[in-house]
Enzyme design. Sequence first.
Site, PDB file in Angstrom:
ATOM      1  N   GLN A 107     -22.728   4.545  35.882  1.00 27.48           N
ATOM      2  CA  GLN A 107     -24.054   3.921  35.982  1.00 27.48           C
ATOM      3  C   GLN A 107     -24.905   4.262  34.769  1.00 27.48           C
ATOM      4  OE1 GLN A 107     -24.903   1.709  38.276  1.00 27.48           O
ATOM      5  NE2 GLN A 107     -23.037   1.972  39.465  1.00 27.48           N
ATOM      6  N   LYS A 114     -19.472  -2.758  33.581  1.00 27.85           N
ATOM      7  CA  LYS A 114     -20.865  -2.509  33.979  1.00 27.85           C
ATOM      8  C   LYS A 114     -21.805  -2.649  32.786  1.00 27.85           C
ATOM      9  CE  LYS A 114     -19.547   0.562  37.712  1.00 27.85           C
ATOM     10  NZ  LYS A 114     -19.631   0.034  39.056  1.00 27.85           N
ATOM     11  N   ASP A 147     -19.454  11.549  34.878  1.00 28.72           N
ATOM     12  CA  ASP A 147     -19.140  10.196  35.336  1.00 28.72           C
ATOM     13  C   ASP A 147     -20.314   9.328  34.879  1.00 28.72           C
ATOM     14  OD1 ASP A 147     -19.132   7.825  36.698  1.00 28.72           O
ATOM     15  OD2 ASP A 147     -18.733   8.679  38.669  1.00 28.72           O
ATOM     16  N   HIS A 204     -19.855   9.620  43.605  1.00 30.70           N
ATOM     17  CA  HIS A 204     -19.092   8.425  43.978  1.00 30.70           C
ATOM     18  C   HIS A 204     -17.676   8.898  44.314  1.00 30.70           C
ATOM     19  CE1 HIS A 204     -16.843   4.692  43.122  1.00 30.70           C
ATOM     20  NE2 HIS A 204     -17.977   4.034  43.210  1.00 30.70           N
TER      21      HIS A 204
HETATM   22  N1  PMP Z   1     -18.770   6.241  39.447  1.00 32.69           N
HETATM   23  C1  PMP Z   1     -19.930   5.624  39.737  1.00 32.69           C
HETATM   24  C2  PMP Z   1     -21.200   6.422  39.753  1.00 32.69           C
HETATM   25  C3  PMP Z   1     -19.931   4.253  39.995  1.00 32.69           C
HETATM   26  O1  PMP Z   1     -21.074   3.637  40.299  1.00 32.69           O
HETATM   27  C4  PMP Z   1     -18.710   3.536  39.939  1.00 32.69           C
HETATM   28  C5  PMP Z   1     -18.673   2.042  40.210  1.00 32.69           C
HETATM   29  N2  PMP Z   1     -19.200   1.646  41.409  1.00 32.69           N
HETATM   30  C6  PMP Z   1     -17.542   4.235  39.626  1.00 32.69           C
HETATM   31  C7  PMP Z   1     -17.611   5.587  39.383  1.00 32.69           C
HETATM   32  C8  PMP Z   1     -16.209   3.556  39.550  1.00 32.69           C
HETATM   33  O2  PMP Z   1     -16.192   2.625  38.519  1.00 32.69           O
HETATM   34  P1  PMP Z   1     -14.949   1.613  38.391  1.00 32.69           P
HETATM   35  O3  PMP Z   1     -14.817   0.962  39.722  1.00 32.69           O
HETATM   36  O4  PMP Z   1     -15.388   0.656  37.312  1.00 32.69           O
HETATM   37  O5  PMP Z   1     -13.768   2.416  37.996  1.00 32.69           O
END
Ligand code: PMP
Length: 399
Positions: free
Chosen positions: A195, A218, A192, A115
């Site tokens: 998910q 989440k 990270d 991501h």
């Molecule tokens: N890493 C992954 C794998 C994600 O799915 C997400 C959220 N879409 C994030 C990081 C970022 O999370 P946040 O927007 O809550 O900081």
Amino acid sequence: MIDFKKFFPIFQNNPNVVFLDSGASAQKPEFVINAMNDFYKKDYANIHRGLYNLSQVASSLYDEARDKVKLFIGAKYKEEIVFTKGTTEAINLLAYSFSKILKKGDVVFLTELEHHANLIPWQEVAKYNGIVLKFIPILDNGELDYDWFENNISSEVKLVCMSGQSNVIGFKNDIERVVRVAHNFGAKVIIDGAQLISHFKIDVETLNVDFLAFSGHKIYGPTGIGVLYGKKELLDMLPPYQVGGDMVEKVSFDKTIFKKTPEKFEAGTPPIVETIGLGYAIDFLNEFSMDFIEKEAFELTKYAIEKIADVKNVRLISHRNSNAVISFVVDGVSSFDIASFLAMKNICVRVGKHCAEPLHNKLGIDSSIRLSLGIYNDKRDIDIFVNELEHAISLILGK
Ligand code: PMP
């Protein structure tokens, strides 16, 4: 079978909505909403500053939330739990703090699955520090090429930063294997967990990861609160990310002595209500257990994947090891056209690159449609989705 929808007021207020976008952000249980409301109405005050009763109560509720997170992820010490705004901030914190330690030529391993939140902060460090980023490639089925990883790691690699579960393909990476190999070469492992945390039972001690980042929103908690877990000796060694009030032991005009972890990383008034709300979200999940949630999600994912795979022209990006995150494209049809049609039918899915543009490029696709499941989804949601997907495809293709 538990009817989870009844715990989430959003579904009583929107009975026709089929919500399949929990990977972006999960809905909130009434229990969490009420608990946060009650706190505002009955106990609200700033924490760790007042001798008066309200502040004492608020402080102990805030501190309890840290204990709840510690138990939830199996950490050894509460000092290993740092509150952040979310996964993105937790990874930015690590990138900033490690930028003070890493030297020109040091190598950081990322993966092709990442991501943007676990890519761009490291690109920024590389831009200013001269560290080298290398990417563990993916195989044709989307899984990581662990042989490449084992053949290319060396003592120059200082960090391995990897998503625990891809937010596009949806399976869990082999964290244990990566940690074992990385540690043999003296590299630290950052996971990270944005998910991963919603769909799997996590025990940081067993996984032996050095850092884990995740977001409260989440896992059915509020926005604005996230967690950085780090082994205590590593957090002790890292410099703070932001500085200011509440994280200091002693300040003079010339210099400042910081508190120890976790306060060292929590400058300023924290998101008090959100932190307490995260604690309540964990209480909610513990009522059912993460083992149960993981098993249920796998079963529903299997059901969904089998049905979606049968739809004409669908090309799945996810596969049988994916859990709760299912992405696909439809040959000859724009993903945006399909998602727009589904939106008109009150079906909420994500469309685009899901903040993983390099991965989409690697897969040779412009965009994809993603369903992501929460504990409230059931077979009926999947049936409605598949029905309308077929409907959209036949309308768009004119058949
Ligand atoms: N890493 C992954 C794998 C994600 O799915 C997400 C959220 N879409 C994030 C990081 C970022 O999370 P946040 O927007 O809550 O900081």
